[in-house]
Design a protein around this motif. Structure first.
Motif, PDB file in Angstrom:
ATOM      1  N   ALA A 152       0.822  -1.208   0.000  1.00  0.00           N
ATOM      2  CA  ALA A 152       0.000   0.000   0.000  1.00  0.00           C
ATOM      3  C   ALA A 152       0.857   1.260   0.000  1.00  0.00           C
ATOM      4  CB  ALA A 152      -0.934  -0.003   1.209  1.00  0.00           C
ATOM      5  N   PHE A 153       2.129   1.127   0.388  1.00  0.00           N
ATOM      6  CA  PHE A 153       3.024   2.281   0.455  1.00  0.00           C
ATOM      7  C   PHE A 153       3.967   2.376  -0.748  1.00  0.00           C
ATOM      8  CE2 PHE A 153       2.201   1.225   4.971  1.00  0.00           C
ATOM      9  CZ  PHE A 153       1.616   2.419   5.356  1.00  0.00           C
ATOM     10  N   ALA A 154       3.720   1.598  -1.781  1.00  0.00           N
ATOM     11  CA  ALA A 154       4.666   1.539  -2.897  1.00  0.00           C
ATOM     12  C   ALA A 154       4.986   2.915  -3.464  1.00  0.00           C
ATOM     13  CB  ALA A 154       4.111   0.625  -3.993  1.00  0.00           C
ATOM     14  N   ASP A 155       3.983   3.753  -3.621  1.00  0.00           N
ATOM     15  CA  ASP A 155       4.194   5.088  -4.186  1.00  0.00           C
ATOM     16  C   ASP A 155       3.910   6.184  -3.169  1.00  0.00           C
ATOM     17  OD1 ASP A 155       4.804   4.055  -6.778  1.00  0.00           O
ATOM     18  OD2 ASP A 155       2.661   3.732  -7.110  1.00  0.00           O
ATOM     19  N   HIS A 156       3.855   5.831  -1.910  1.00  0.00           N
ATOM     20  CA  HIS A 156       3.529   6.814  -0.881  1.00  0.00           C
ATOM     21  C   HIS A 156       4.689   7.792  -0.709  1.00  0.00           C
ATOM     22  CE1 HIS A 156       2.372   8.482   3.018  1.00  0.00           C
ATOM     23  NE2 HIS A 156       1.158   7.982   2.809  1.00  0.00           N
ATOM     24  N   PRO A 157       4.399   9.085  -0.578  1.00  0.00           N
ATOM     25  CA  PRO A 157       5.498  10.065  -0.462  1.00  0.00           C
ATOM     26  C   PRO A 157       6.372   9.889   0.764  1.00  0.00           C
ATOM     27  CG  PRO A 157       3.346  11.093  -0.072  1.00  0.00           C
ATOM     28  CD  PRO A 157       3.076   9.739  -0.630  1.00  0.00           C
ATOM     29  N   LEU A 158       5.872   9.188   1.796  1.00  0.00           N
ATOM     30  CA  LEU A 158       6.694   8.945   2.983  1.00  0.00           C
ATOM     31  C   LEU A 158       7.530   7.677   2.880  1.00  0.00           C
ATOM     32  CD1 LEU A 158       4.260   9.929   5.886  1.00  0.00           C
ATOM     33  CD2 LEU A 158       6.037  11.312   4.790  1.00  0.00           C
ATOM     34  N   ASN A 159       7.368   6.930   1.814  1.00  0.00           N
ATOM     35  CA  ASN A 159       8.209   5.755   1.585  1.00  0.00           C
ATOM     36  C   ASN A 159       9.615   6.241   1.234  1.00  0.00           C
ATOM     37  OD1 ASN A 159       9.576   3.529   0.524  1.00  0.00           O
ATOM     38  ND2 ASN A 159       7.746   2.664  -0.398  1.00  0.00           N
ATOM     39  N   PRO A 160      10.624   5.930   2.044  1.00  0.00           N
ATOM     40  CA  PRO A 160      11.964   6.483   1.789  1.00  0.00           C
ATOM     41  C   PRO A 160      12.549   6.068   0.444  1.00  0.00           C
ATOM     42  CG  PRO A 160      12.061   4.753   3.441  1.00  0.00           C
ATOM     43  CD  PRO A 160      10.610   5.051   3.230  1.00  0.00           C
ATOM     44  N   SER A 161      12.086   4.971  -0.124  1.00  0.00           N
ATOM     45  CA  SER A 161      12.635   4.533  -1.407  1.00  0.00           C
ATOM     46  C   SER A 161      12.236   5.450  -2.557  1.00  0.00           C
ATOM     47  CB  SER A 161      12.195   3.097  -1.717  1.00  0.00           C
ATOM     48  OG  SER A 161      10.799   3.030  -1.928  1.00  0.00           O
ATOM     49  N   VAL A 162      11.209   6.265  -2.382  1.00  0.00           N
ATOM     50  CA  VAL A 162      10.794   7.190  -3.444  1.00  0.00           C
ATOM     51  C   VAL A 162      11.287   8.610  -3.185  1.00  0.00           C
ATOM     52  CG1 VAL A 162       8.751   5.787  -3.927  1.00  0.00           C
ATOM     53  CG2 VAL A 162       8.543   7.771  -2.425  1.00  0.00           C
TER      54      VAL A 162
END
Length: 226
Positions: A152-162
């Motif tokens: 669910a966090f794949a493209d979330h702005p808080l995901n550090p990988s993005v």
């Protein structure tokens, strides 16, 4: 026999100054502060934690642990365990909201607050406020986590990988911490912590010195400090 209370994972760093509890925001963790630890340790003794469902902390079943009052109680248990009569408190984003709740509940334990970039802590209540919208968004994301887990966090702005702005070393540390997060705990945080985070109606009660700051890229929080 008293019920055993869950404990937040923490690390207490030695430094040249008083103890400071540092509370991270949603989807980060204790490593959020690593880049700043050398500077912090030159003026204080930082205590960094992982909130429920984050990093090395557990995901308690009882929703009461996730509400601001439950986390305030967890912070107090940690303060007592470390033997501090008082400590300063710093928070970022959701951590700011929790720092506000903690300071309001325990004003004699906190000689000062340092808080930054918190739309959740200062979300406006009532007609025309943005808190209702934020709560709806938090509950919707919790439902997606229930269905899809960490995907669910794949493209979330808080995901550090993005992230495109984090220093490489900090980004790598936060990605590693992200891999430890428990989706069950993260969903519970959204439903019980984020959905009840705002303290805007009570900030006028704060009696201790309070420093509000915000980052150069954070435009939404700036009006809250006016």
């Amino acid at each position: 026999m008293a019920e055993t209370q869950p404990q937040l994972a923490y690390r207490a760093h030695e430094g040249d100054g008083p103890p400071v509890l540092l509370i991270h925001g949603y989807l980060t963790g204790a490593p959020y502060w690593n880049t700043n630890l050398p500077a912090l340790r030159s003026v204080c003794s930082p205590v960094v934690i992982d909130l429920w469902g984050h990093g090395d902390s557990p995901s308690p079943e009882d929703p009461a642990h996730y509400r601001p009052a439950g986390l305030v109680a967890a912070f107090e248990r940690l303060r007592t365990a470390l033997g501090h009569d008082t400590w300063f408190v710093g928070g970022h984003s959701l951590g700011t909201a929790l720092a506000l709740h903690y300071a309001l509940a325990n004003p004699t334990r906190i000689p000062g607050l340092i808080i930054t970039n918190s739309n959740s802590g200062f979300a406006e209540t009532g007609a025309g406020g943005n808190n209702e919208r934020r709560v709806r968004a938090s509950l919707a994301l919790a439902d997606r986590i229930d269905a899809d887990g960490m995907a669910a966090f794949a493209d979330h702005p808080l995901n550090p990988s993005v992230s495109k702005r984090l220093p490489p070393a900090a980004r790598a540390e936060l990605i590693e911490a992200f891999g430890k997060h428990d989706p069950i705990g993260l969903a519970r945080m959204l439903r019980s912590t984020t959905a009840n985070a705002t303290a805007v109606d009570r900030v006028h009660e704060l009696a201790m010195p309070t420093l509000l700051t915000w980052g150069v890229y954070e435009k939404r929080f700036a009006p809250a400090v006016q």
